[in-house]
Design a protein around this motif. Structure first.
Motif, mmCIF file in Angstrom:
data_model
loop_
_atom_site.group_PDB
_atom_site.id
_atom_site.type_symbol
_atom_site.label_atom_id
_atom_site.label_comp_id
_atom_site.label_asym_id
_atom_site.label_seq_id
_atom_site.Cartn_x
_atom_site.Cartn_y
_atom_site.Cartn_z
ATOM 1 N N MET A 217 43.849 42.894 48.488
ATOM 2 C CA MET A 217 44.115 41.818 49.449
ATOM 3 C C MET A 217 42.882 40.935 49.633
ATOM 4 O O MET A 217 42.550 40.472 50.730
ATOM 5 N N VAL A 218 42.183 40.713 48.534
ATOM 6 C CA VAL A 218 40.942 39.936 48.545
ATOM 7 C C VAL A 218 41.274 38.445 48.614
ATOM 8 O O VAL A 218 42.101 37.944 47.846
ATOM 9 N N HIS A 219 40.643 37.744 49.529
ATOM 10 C CA HIS A 219 40.762 36.288 49.596
ATOM 11 C C HIS A 219 39.713 35.700 48.658
ATOM 12 O O HIS A 219 38.511 35.839 48.893
ATOM 13 N N SER A 220 40.171 35.047 47.604
ATOM 14 C CA SER A 220 39.261 34.591 46.553
ATOM 15 C C SER A 220 38.206 33.609 47.047
ATOM 16 O O SER A 220 37.128 33.497 46.455
ATOM 17 N N GLU A 221 38.489 32.884 48.134
ATOM 18 C CA GLU A 221 37.537 31.894 48.632
ATOM 19 C C GLU A 221 36.759 32.376 49.856
ATOM 20 O O GLU A 221 36.051 31.595 50.492
ATOM 21 N N SER A 222 36.882 33.660 50.185
ATOM 22 C CA SER A 222 36.201 34.203 51.361
ATOM 23 C C SER A 222 34.845 34.793 50.978
ATOM 24 O O SER A 222 34.762 35.834 50.338
ATOM 25 N N LYS A 223 33.773 34.127 51.369
ATOM 26 C CA LYS A 223 32.426 34.639 51.103
ATOM 27 C C LYS A 223 32.186 35.949 51.854
ATOM 28 O O LYS A 223 31.470 36.825 51.376
ATOM 29 N N THR A 224 32.807 36.065 53.045
ATOM 30 C CA THR A 224 32.644 37.282 53.841
ATOM 31 C C THR A 224 33.151 38.501 53.085
ATOM 32 O O THR A 224 32.523 39.568 53.086
ATOM 33 N N TYR A 225 34.318 38.360 52.430
ATOM 34 C CA TYR A 225 34.886 39.475 51.685
ATOM 35 C C TYR A 225 33.942 39.921 50.565
ATOM 36 O O TYR A 225 33.734 41.113 50.343
ATOM 37 N N TYR A 226 33.376 38.961 49.845
ATOM 38 C CA TYR A 226 32.489 39.311 48.743
ATOM 39 C C TYR A 226 31.192 39.933 49.257
ATOM 40 O O TYR A 226 30.630 40.835 48.629
ATOM 41 N N THR A 227 30.725 39.469 50.412
ATOM 42 C CA THR A 227 29.555 40.079 51.046
ATOM 43 C C THR A 227 29.860 41.513 51.454
ATOM 44 O O THR A 227 29.053 42.433 51.244
ATOM 45 N N ASN A 228 31.041 41.713 52.048
ATOM 46 C CA ASN A 228 31.461 43.057 52.437
ATOM 47 C C ASN A 228 31.549 43.986 51.235
ATOM 48 O O ASN A 228 31.143 45.153 51.296
ATOM 49 N N MET A 229 32.100 43.479 50.136
ATOM 50 C CA MET A 229 32.239 44.303 48.936
ATOM 51 C C MET A 229 30.885 44.763 48.430
ATOM 52 O O MET A 229 30.710 45.936 48.072
ATOM 53 N N SER A 230 29.919 43.868 48.416
ATOM 54 C CA SER A 230 28.572 44.227 47.959
ATOM 55 C C SER A 230 27.954 45.281 48.867
ATOM 56 O O SER A 230 27.321 46.239 48.396
ATOM 57 N N GLY A 231 28.149 45.120 50.172
ATOM 58 C CA GLY A 231 27.598 46.076 51.124
ATOM 59 C C GLY A 231 28.206 47.454 50.987
ATOM 60 O O GLY A 231 27.503 48.472 51.036
ATOM 61 N N ILE A 232 29.524 47.497 50.801
ATOM 62 C CA ILE A 232 30.222 48.781 50.650
ATOM 63 C C ILE A 232 29.771 49.493 49.377
ATOM 64 O O ILE A 232 29.522 50.700 49.368
ATOM 65 N N LYS A 233 29.634 48.741 48.305
ATOM 66 C CA LYS A 233 29.177 49.332 47.040
ATOM 67 C C LYS A 233 27.782 49.928 47.166
ATOM 68 O O LYS A 233 27.488 50.979 46.589
ATOM 69 N N SER A 234 26.929 49.258 47.920
ATOM 70 C CA SER A 234 25.555 49.749 48.069
ATOM 71 C C SER A 234 25.502 51.028 48.900
ATOM 72 O O SER A 234 24.705 51.927 48.625
ATOM 73 N N VAL A 235 26.370 51.127 49.919
ATOM 74 C CA VAL A 235 26.404 52.316 50.769
ATOM 75 C C VAL A 235 27.013 53.497 50.024
ATOM 76 O O VAL A 235 26.543 54.635 50.125
ATOM 77 N N PHE A 236 28.080 53.228 49.254
ATOM 78 C CA PHE A 236 28.774 54.300 48.521
ATOM 79 C C PHE A 236 28.465 54.182 47.027
ATOM 80 O O PHE A 236 29.371 54.089 46.192
ATOM 81 N N SER A 237 27.190 54.211 46.715
ATOM 82 C CA SER A 237 26.761 54.036 45.326
ATOM 83 C C SER A 237 27.187 55.201 44.430
ATOM 84 O O SER A 237 27.140 55.100 43.206
ATOM 85 N N ASN A 238 27.598 56.319 45.055
ATOM 86 C CA ASN A 238 28.041 57.482 44.284
ATOM 87 C C ASN A 238 29.486 57.360 43.817
ATOM 88 O O ASN A 238 29.942 58.149 42.990
ATOM 89 N N LEU A 239 30.219 56.370 44.349
ATOM 90 C CA LEU A 239 31.624 56.195 43.991
ATOM 91 C C LEU A 239 31.782 55.141 42.899
ATOM 92 O O LEU A 239 30.948 54.242 42.747
ATOM 93 N N TYR A 240 32.875 55.279 42.153
ATOM 94 C CA TYR A 240 33.204 54.263 41.144
ATOM 95 C C TYR A 240 34.043 53.172 41.782
ATOM 96 O O TYR A 240 35.060 53.459 42.427
ATOM 97 N N PHE A 241 33.632 51.921 41.614
ATOM 98 C CA PHE A 241 34.389 50.782 42.110
ATOM 99 C C PHE A 241 34.957 50.009 40.924
ATOM 100 O O PHE A 241 34.224 49.665 39.986
ATOM 101 N N PHE A 242 36.248 49.764 40.964
ATOM 102 C CA PHE A 242 36.898 49.015 39.897
ATOM 103 C C PHE A 242 36.319 47.605 39.810
ATOM 104 O O PHE A 242 36.063 46.967 40.833
ATOM 105 N N ASP A 243 36.116 47.150 38.580
ATOM 106 C CA ASP A 243 35.724 45.746 38.376
ATOM 107 C C ASP A 243 36.897 44.833 38.717
ATOM 108 O O ASP A 243 36.711 43.722 39.228
#
Length: 290
Positions: A217-243
């Motif tokens: 449910m990603v909004h392609s034009e939402s900078k907030t969503y992409y910022t959130n995604m980067s933050g989540i990936k950094s916190v859960f670096s042990n998990l695999y995130f789909f490209d």
């Protein structure tokens, strides 16, 4: 050992979990020609309703706008997940495949949720009932019969979630990258860890792995969503995130339940689903050592 049972799991609703489960099931069965079994263990039974309408088992009541069974006779005879979990004397001592699995096409089958009632009272606290889904899959060699077995789980830590996870080899996490997703993913991982400790004997025999997290449910034009995604990936670096990402398409929410992505004349949507499917297959192969 075959490992092909995947729970679609998140402790938060409204993240596109059921949508992704049913879309991938139909995509794999009709485009990739894979044998797929969907198990709808979510009491809301939305996955069942959508697939039943697609395969003409359900119709829409023109007066109420609600889904209904085309033939009322089917209602009493319809296979369902309840056949595995009904309490006490109502539980079938020998549950046959025909009582539980509904074949929708040559390559797609479903263990339907119950469309008429919220799941009935269960035998909880004994531990035996939580094993029934695993036992049913094992006893009937369903892993050999299907390429993929998808379990659509409820967004809660409940009896149904435990039964699904005990039966699963992997869990797949659809995650909406909003302000609450970080907490939701942390809760889910704690729930999985808790289950692995509580049912340690089960997981010593059968390993459970995180197939990956996919942002939905990603909004392609939402900078907030992409910022959130980067933050989540950094916190859960042990998990695999789909490209691959599953973008938000408001028009999908207002179309018929029977209309799936592969039915649309929308190349972006189809290409997106195809990319997710390809990454899904590659991820499973890697974890299975293929």
């Amino acid at each position: 050992m075959i490992r092909n049972v995947i729970s679609f799991l998140n402790m938060k609703g409204g993240v596109g979990k059921t949508t992704l489960c049913k879309e991938l099931a139909v995509y794999f069965s009709e485009v990739e020609n894979k044998e797929v079994l969907v198990i709808d263990i979510d009491p809301q039974s939305n996955c069942t309703q959508s697939l039943f309408e697609r395969f003409n088992i359900l119709d829409i009541d023109k007066t109420t706008g609600e889904p209904k069974l085309i033939d009322c006779k089917i209602s009493k005879e319809l296979p369902s997940i309840d056949k595995l979990f009904l309490k006490g004397k109502h539980h079938l001592t020998s549950t046959s495949i025909d009582n539980v699995i509904k074949k929708l096409s040559n390559t797609l089958s479903i263990i339907p949720g119950d469309l008429d009632t919220v799941f009935m009272e269960r035998e909880t606290g004994t531990g035996a009932s939580e094993q029934r889904l695993f036992n049913f899959i094992d006893k009937n060699n369903l892993k050999d019969e299907y390429d993929y077995i998808f379990i659509d789980c409820p967004p809660t830590y409940s009896f149904y979630t435990v039964a699904a996870v005990l039966a699963s080899d992997f869990y797949f996490v659809p995650l909406k990258p909003d302000a609450y997703s970080l907490l939701g993913l942390d809760l889910l991982e704690r729930v999985i860890n808790d289950m692995q400790e509580t049912y340690s004997a089960n997981f010593q025999v059968k390993k459970l792995e995180n197939l990956g997290v996919i942002f939905t449910m990603v909004h392609s034009e939402s900078k907030t969503y992409y910022t959130n995604m980067s933050g989540i990936k950094s916190v859960f670096s042990n998990l695999y995130f789909f490209d691959s990402l599953f973008f938000d398409y408001p028009k999908m929410a207002i179309t018929k339940l029977s209309k799936f992505i592969i039915d649309r004349q929308d190349k972006n949507l189809i290409n997106e689903l195809s990319a997710i499917g390809k990454e899904f297959i590659e991820r499973m192969k890697k974890l299975n050592g293929e």
